[in-house]
Design a protein around this motif. Sequence first.
Motif, short mmCIF file in Angstrom:
data_model
loop_
_atom_site.label_atom_id
_atom_site.label_comp_id
_atom_site.label_asym_id
_atom_site.label_seq_id
_atom_site.Cartn_x
_atom_site.Cartn_y
_atom_site.Cartn_z
N ALA A 1 -74.16 15.16 -52.33
CA ALA A 1 -75.32 14.99 -51.46
C ALA A 1 -76.02 13.67 -51.76
N LEU A 2 -76.13 13.33 -53.04
CA LEU A 2 -76.75 12.06 -53.42
C LEU A 2 -75.92 10.88 -52.91
N LEU A 3 -74.60 11.02 -52.97
CA LEU A 3 -73.73 9.97 -52.46
C LEU A 3 -73.89 9.81 -50.96
N ASP A 4 -73.98 10.92 -50.23
CA ASP A 4 -74.18 10.85 -48.79
C ASP A 4 -75.50 10.14 -48.46
N ALA A 5 -76.54 10.50 -49.20
CA ALA A 5 -77.86 9.88 -48.97
C ALA A 5 -77.82 8.40 -49.32
N PHE A 6 -77.12 8.05 -50.38
CA PHE A 6 -76.99 6.64 -50.78
C PHE A 6 -76.32 5.83 -49.67
N THR A 7 -75.27 6.40 -49.08
CA THR A 7 -74.55 5.71 -48.00
C THR A 7 -75.45 5.51 -46.79
N ILE A 8 -76.22 6.54 -46.44
CA ILE A 8 -77.13 6.44 -45.30
C ILE A 8 -78.23 5.42 -45.57
N ARG A 9 -78.74 5.40 -46.82
CA ARG A 9 -79.82 4.45 -47.15
C ARG A 9 -79.32 3.00 -47.14
N GLU A 10 -78.02 2.79 -47.37
CA GLU A 10 -77.49 1.44 -47.26
C GLU A 10 -77.59 0.94 -45.83
N LYS A 11 -77.41 1.84 -44.89
CA LYS A 11 -77.51 1.48 -43.46
C LYS A 11 -78.96 1.47 -43.00
N PHE A 12 -79.74 2.45 -43.49
CA PHE A 12 -81.15 2.58 -43.11
C PHE A 12 -81.99 2.68 -44.38
N ASP B 1 -85.03 2.76 -45.00
CA ASP B 1 -86.08 3.78 -44.87
C ASP B 1 -85.59 4.81 -43.85
N PRO B 2 -85.00 5.91 -44.34
CA PRO B 2 -84.37 6.88 -43.42
C PRO B 2 -85.35 7.84 -42.75
N ARG B 3 -86.62 7.73 -43.07
CA ARG B 3 -87.59 8.67 -42.49
C ARG B 3 -87.57 8.61 -40.96
N GLY B 4 -87.50 9.81 -40.36
CA GLY B 4 -87.50 9.89 -38.91
C GLY B 4 -86.14 9.75 -38.27
N LYS B 5 -85.11 9.40 -39.07
CA LYS B 5 -83.76 9.31 -38.53
C LYS B 5 -83.21 10.72 -38.29
N LYS B 6 -82.19 10.79 -37.43
CA LYS B 6 -81.57 12.07 -37.12
C LYS B 6 -80.13 12.08 -37.63
N VAL B 7 -79.79 13.06 -38.47
CA VAL B 7 -78.44 13.16 -39.02
C VAL B 7 -77.80 14.46 -38.54
N LEU B 8 -76.62 14.33 -37.96
CA LEU B 8 -75.87 15.48 -37.47
C LEU B 8 -74.72 15.76 -38.44
N ILE B 9 -74.72 16.93 -39.06
CA ILE B 9 -73.66 17.32 -39.99
C ILE B 9 -72.67 18.19 -39.24
N ILE B 10 -71.41 17.75 -39.21
CA ILE B 10 -70.39 18.38 -38.39
C ILE B 10 -69.32 19.06 -39.26
N GLY B 11 -68.89 20.23 -38.87
CA GLY B 11 -67.76 20.85 -39.55
C GLY B 11 -67.99 22.29 -39.94
N ASP B 12 -67.37 22.68 -41.04
CA ASP B 12 -67.47 24.04 -41.55
C ASP B 12 -68.76 24.18 -42.36
N ILE B 13 -69.84 24.45 -41.68
CA ILE B 13 -71.13 24.56 -42.35
C ILE B 13 -71.21 25.87 -43.13
#
Length: 264
Positions: free
Chosen positions: A138-149, A151-163
């Motif tokens: 989860a920390l790695l996923d967040a790190f990857t997203i923060r590299e792109k954004f 300040d990720p506040r207010g962004k929308k993330v869609l998690i796809i698959g076998d939830i």
Amino acid sequence: MARKDLLDIASLHREEIEFLLDQSTSFKKLFTHSVKKIPALEGKSVLMLFYEASTRTHSSFEVAAKRLSAEVTNFDVAHSSITKGESVRETIETLQAMRTDYIVVRHSHPGLPGMIARQTTASVINAGDGAHEHPTQALLDAFTIREKFPDPRGKKVLIIGDILHSRVARSTSTLLQKLGVEVAYLGPGSLVPKYVPASIRRFTDYEAAMAWAPTWCTCSACRWSARTCSFFPASANTTGSTASLRPAWLKFATGVSTSCTPAP
């Protein structure tokens, strides 16, 4: 951070998460150097205690520990007394005598890393416990997203698959919400829990999910194991004992950033 262990995301405060993500930036830069080693953990020992098979997580922890100059011991479960009925408690008592500093644990039983942490003075890192949590992914996923954004506040993330079976989806959605990100799930109805937290949107239709206008899409499982095949719609494109998410409902809209986390 004053914590002894890293067992889950749920108990972490936002400030702790941001501290870990900030620290990770400098370590990533280390990989670009000709000498990929620093003495941060020199003289420390790391025990890899994996009761489940793992390639990516196990090798990632081992490489990271060695690049921080730690001594790494791989506990071979298949050739240990565990095969003769030795309990986890007995194993930990034996390993505790070795005075290891860190124990990286993966186990199929939810909560077992926490039980181990209570029995040892070593710092315990949860590398995945059943369908409960996978905090480091989860920390790695967040790190990857923060590299792109940044300040990720207010962004929308869609998690796809076998939830339904995904400890990664659980941990990642919890972490992202702590960072102020809006989260939604998308998958076949049989693989997305019917009851999710009120703060998380639930989609089983691709078009409806895209209408939500996600900023980022992340796939929590790229291939399905035999365990999940019985949950997959009969019309899905399957091959042998595995099934892959196919276009139709798993096509990504142009301009939507994506990442994929294979099922650990």
